[in-house]
Motif scaffolding. Sequence first.
Motif, PDB file in Angstrom:
ATOM      1  N   ARG A  25      49.913 -18.304 -83.593  1.00 13.06           N
ATOM      2  CA  ARG A  25      49.464 -17.960 -84.946  1.00 13.06           C
ATOM      3  C   ARG A  25      48.969 -19.191 -85.697  1.00 13.06           C
ATOM      4  NH1 ARG A  25      53.093 -16.475 -88.141  1.00 13.06           N
ATOM      5  NH2 ARG A  25      54.965 -16.411 -86.833  1.00 13.06           N
ATOM      6  N   ALA A  26      49.627 -20.340 -85.475  1.00 15.31           N
ATOM      7  CA  ALA A  26      49.140 -21.582 -86.094  1.00 15.31           C
ATOM      8  C   ALA A  26      47.771 -21.947 -85.539  1.00 15.31           C
ATOM      9  CB  ALA A  26      50.140 -22.709 -85.851  1.00 15.31           C
ATOM     10  N   ASP A  27      47.592 -21.712 -84.232  1.00 12.99           N
ATOM     11  CA  ASP A  27      46.317 -22.005 -83.590  1.00 12.99           C
ATOM     12  C   ASP A  27      45.215 -21.086 -84.136  1.00 12.99           C
ATOM     13  OD1 ASP A  27      44.857 -23.450 -81.493  1.00 12.99           O
ATOM     14  OD2 ASP A  27      44.717 -21.493 -80.515  1.00 12.99           O
ATOM     15  N   LEU A  28      45.521 -19.805 -84.302  1.00 12.37           N
ATOM     16  CA  LEU A  28      44.544 -18.864 -84.862  1.00 12.37           C
ATOM     17  C   LEU A  28      44.188 -19.241 -86.293  1.00 12.37           C
ATOM     18  CD1 LEU A  28      45.985 -15.487 -83.509  1.00 12.37           C
ATOM     19  CD2 LEU A  28      43.875 -16.628 -82.776  1.00 12.37           C
ATOM     20  N   ALA A  29      45.212 -19.682 -87.052  1.00  8.30           N
ATOM     21  CA  ALA A  29      44.960 -20.097 -88.433  1.00  8.30           C
ATOM     22  C   ALA A  29      44.060 -21.329 -88.477  1.00  8.30           C
ATOM     23  CB  ALA A  29      46.284 -20.373 -89.148  1.00  8.30           C
ATOM     24  N   MET A  30      44.272 -22.256 -87.533  1.00 11.77           N
ATOM     25  CA  MET A  30      43.441 -23.461 -87.501  1.00 11.77           C
ATOM     26  C   MET A  30      41.977 -23.103 -87.201  1.00 11.77           C
ATOM     27  SD  MET A  30      43.782 -26.846 -85.071  1.00 11.77           S
ATOM     28  CE  MET A  30      43.153 -25.974 -83.622  1.00 11.77           C
ATOM     29  N   TYR A  31      41.764 -22.196 -86.250  1.00 11.22           N
ATOM     30  CA  TYR A  31      40.387 -21.788 -85.948  1.00 11.22           C
ATOM     31  C   TYR A  31      39.777 -20.970 -87.081  1.00 11.22           C
ATOM     32  CZ  TYR A  31      40.370 -23.761 -81.314  1.00 11.22           C
ATOM     33  OH  TYR A  31      40.382 -24.665 -80.271  1.00 11.22           O
ATOM     34  N   ASP A  32      40.636 -20.312 -87.835  1.00  5.43           N
ATOM     35  CA  ASP A  32      40.149 -19.628 -89.040  1.00  5.43           C
ATOM     36  C   ASP A  32      39.640 -20.655 -90.050  1.00  5.43           C
ATOM     37  OD1 ASP A  32      39.799 -17.254 -90.679  1.00  5.43           O
ATOM     38  OD2 ASP A  32      41.471 -18.011 -91.876  1.00  5.43           O
ATOM     39  N   ALA A  33      40.363 -21.774 -90.167  1.00  6.41           N
ATOM     40  CA  ALA A  33      39.920 -22.855 -91.061  1.00  6.41           C
ATOM     41  C   ALA A  33      38.596 -23.433 -90.580  1.00  6.41           C
ATOM     42  CB  ALA A  33      40.993 -23.940 -91.133  1.00  6.41           C
ATOM     43  N   LYS A  34      38.429 -23.541 -89.258  1.00  8.35           N
ATOM     44  CA  LYS A  34      37.164 -24.029 -88.700  1.00  8.35           C
ATOM     45  C   LYS A  34      36.017 -23.098 -89.094  1.00  8.35           C
ATOM     46  CE  LYS A  34      38.519 -27.487 -85.880  1.00  8.35           C
ATOM     47  NZ  LYS A  34      38.014 -28.870 -86.008  1.00  8.35           N
ATOM     48  N   SER A  35      36.283 -21.787 -88.977  1.00  7.25           N
ATOM     49  CA  SER A  35      35.228 -20.811 -89.262  1.00  7.25           C
ATOM     50  C   SER A  35      34.865 -20.772 -90.740  1.00  7.25           C
ATOM     51  CB  SER A  35      35.667 -19.417 -88.795  1.00  7.25           C
ATOM     52  OG  SER A  35      36.752 -18.949 -89.582  1.00  7.25           O
ATOM     53  N   LYS A  36      35.753 -21.251 -91.588  1.00 10.87           N
ATOM     54  CA  LYS A  36      35.487 -21.273 -93.033  1.00 10.87           C
ATOM     55  C   LYS A  36      34.720 -22.527 -93.469  1.00 10.87           C
ATOM     56  CE  LYS A  36      39.493 -18.469 -94.333  1.00 10.87           C
ATOM     57  NZ  LYS A  36      40.813 -18.450 -95.019  1.00 10.87           N
ATOM     58  N   GLY A  37      34.354 -23.364 -92.524  1.00 12.65           N
ATOM     59  CA  GLY A  37      33.583 -24.549 -92.869  1.00 12.65           C
ATOM     60  C   GLY A  37      34.287 -25.855 -92.598  1.00 12.65           C
ATOM     61  N   LYS A  38      35.492 -25.802 -91.993  1.00 15.83           N
ATOM     62  CA  LYS A  38      36.272 -26.999 -91.633  1.00 15.83           C
ATOM     63  C   LYS A  38      36.822 -27.695 -92.896  1.00 15.83           C
ATOM     64  CE  LYS A  38      33.256 -27.618 -87.629  1.00 15.83           C
ATOM     65  NZ  LYS A  38      32.311 -28.477 -86.905  1.00 15.83           N
ATOM     66  N   ASN A  39      37.607 -28.721 -92.653  1.00 19.88           N
ATOM     67  CA  ASN A  39      38.204 -29.518 -93.735  1.00 19.88           C
ATOM     68  C   ASN A  39      38.922 -28.640 -94.771  1.00 19.88           C
ATOM     69  OD1 ASN A  39      38.885 -31.845 -95.142  1.00 19.88           O
ATOM     70  ND2 ASN A  39      37.009 -31.838 -96.353  1.00 19.88           N
ATOM     71  N   CYS A  40      39.734 -27.696 -94.259  1.00 19.21           N
ATOM     72  CA  CYS A  40      40.490 -26.843 -95.164  1.00 19.21           C
ATOM     73  C   CYS A  40      41.767 -26.384 -94.477  1.00 19.21           C
ATOM     74  CB  CYS A  40      39.655 -25.647 -95.634  1.00 19.21           C
ATOM     75  SG  CYS A  40      39.164 -24.530 -94.318  1.00 19.21           S
ATOM     76  N   VAL A  41      42.608 -25.642 -95.218  1.00 17.71           N
ATOM     77  CA  VAL A  41      43.890 -25.159 -94.716  1.00 17.71           C
ATOM     78  C   VAL A  41      43.876 -23.638 -94.686  1.00 17.71           C
ATOM     79  CG1 VAL A  41      46.379 -25.057 -95.123  1.00 17.71           C
ATOM     80  CG2 VAL A  41      45.106 -27.165 -95.647  1.00 17.71           C
ATOM     81  N   SER A  42      44.339 -23.076 -93.574  1.00 16.87           N
ATOM     82  CA  SER A  42      44.471 -21.638 -93.465  1.00 16.87           C
ATOM     83  C   SER A  42      45.846 -21.328 -92.901  1.00 16.87           C
ATOM     84  CB  SER A  42      43.391 -21.070 -92.536  1.00 16.87           C
ATOM     85  OG  SER A  42      43.480 -19.676 -92.437  1.00 16.87           O
ATOM     86  N   PHE A  43      46.379 -20.168 -93.244  1.00 18.04           N
ATOM     87  CA  PHE A  43      47.706 -19.822 -92.713  1.00 18.04           C
ATOM     88  C   PHE A  43      47.788 -18.350 -92.368  1.00 18.04           C
ATOM     89  CE2 PHE A  43      47.871 -19.962 -97.347  1.00 18.04           C
ATOM     90  CZ  PHE A  43      48.388 -18.716 -97.694  1.00 18.04           C
TER      91      PHE A  43
END
Length: 345
Positions: A326-344
Amino acid sequence: MINNLFMPDFKSDDNRLNRIYIIVNVFLIFGSVIFAFFSSFNYFILEKFNVSLLNIITAVLMFFLLLDLRLNRAIHRSVNILVLILFIFFLSFIYLNKNEQFGLVWAHFFPVVSIILLGVKRGAIVSTLYFVLMFTLAYKGIGIWEHGEWSSVSFWRLAISSIVLFIMIATLEIALENSNKKLEVLSNIDPLTKLYNRRKINEILDKEIYKAKRYKTKLSLILFDIDDFKKINDWLGHESGDNVLKKLSQTVKDQLRDTDSIARWGGEEFLIVTPMTDIKECALTAEKLRATVESINCKHGIKLSCSFGVSEFDSINDSVESLIKRADLAMYDAKSKGKNCVSFK
């Protein structure tokens, strides 16, 4: 079956404790058998009844100590009792046997055992006391021990050989301890970033999940990686990339609590375990780290940024794998949002 006999199921984070547990088991198993054998030998063959009694008492004590160790796993107590048993046995054996049947040769065995089981410092103290008493018995026996002559020359040979043996065993034990420490570092630490490696962080995560379940506490993860790290390697070379990894690792580590653990998860990915932290608090920590990374000044005008994924442990539904996923999916979600951000998640 043999492995269960000599290496029973026991696991500790302290490698020396694991080693001592096996050594004590072996000593107690073989000691019980050997002392029982010598008790029979002295009784029936040599007709030395006092030495036979000493041997059988020692064998019985070792057997019951082995049972106690297997039941209670009280290693430190078992070590102390075993050393005390051997301390009393060898000095009693010397006194009863005088210099017959190689009594003083067997006496050299005790310092080896005490240093291995107690460590160099405590073993040195106990061995020194043992040597003082052994040398006293030997000195008092000059001229009367053995059927032949037991002279002052014999005494000094005993003293010098004992001291040399003690120094050799202490030196070997110190070298072994230093080697074990180096091996432990090599097996737990990533050589480039000096952070924990994947194997070690998995061990830590297993423990923290166990504690979170047992004590009903919160536990969260942060998984992040460096945005566009491949471009840094391609444009500036792998040496520059390595320097970026080292600088980022130290910067992030300095921002964490003492209770947090960080590891190089792989390549340019990092994993942080944050005990006693829910997902909202962990997300705030991740945001703080994101801003810190963004402000790092690197050579060649490199601008760093990282994408962060955060997940919280669910004691009912989660395993180690699902929590990390789930942490890995959240990290790739942050990538898809434009990078340099936090997702959870």
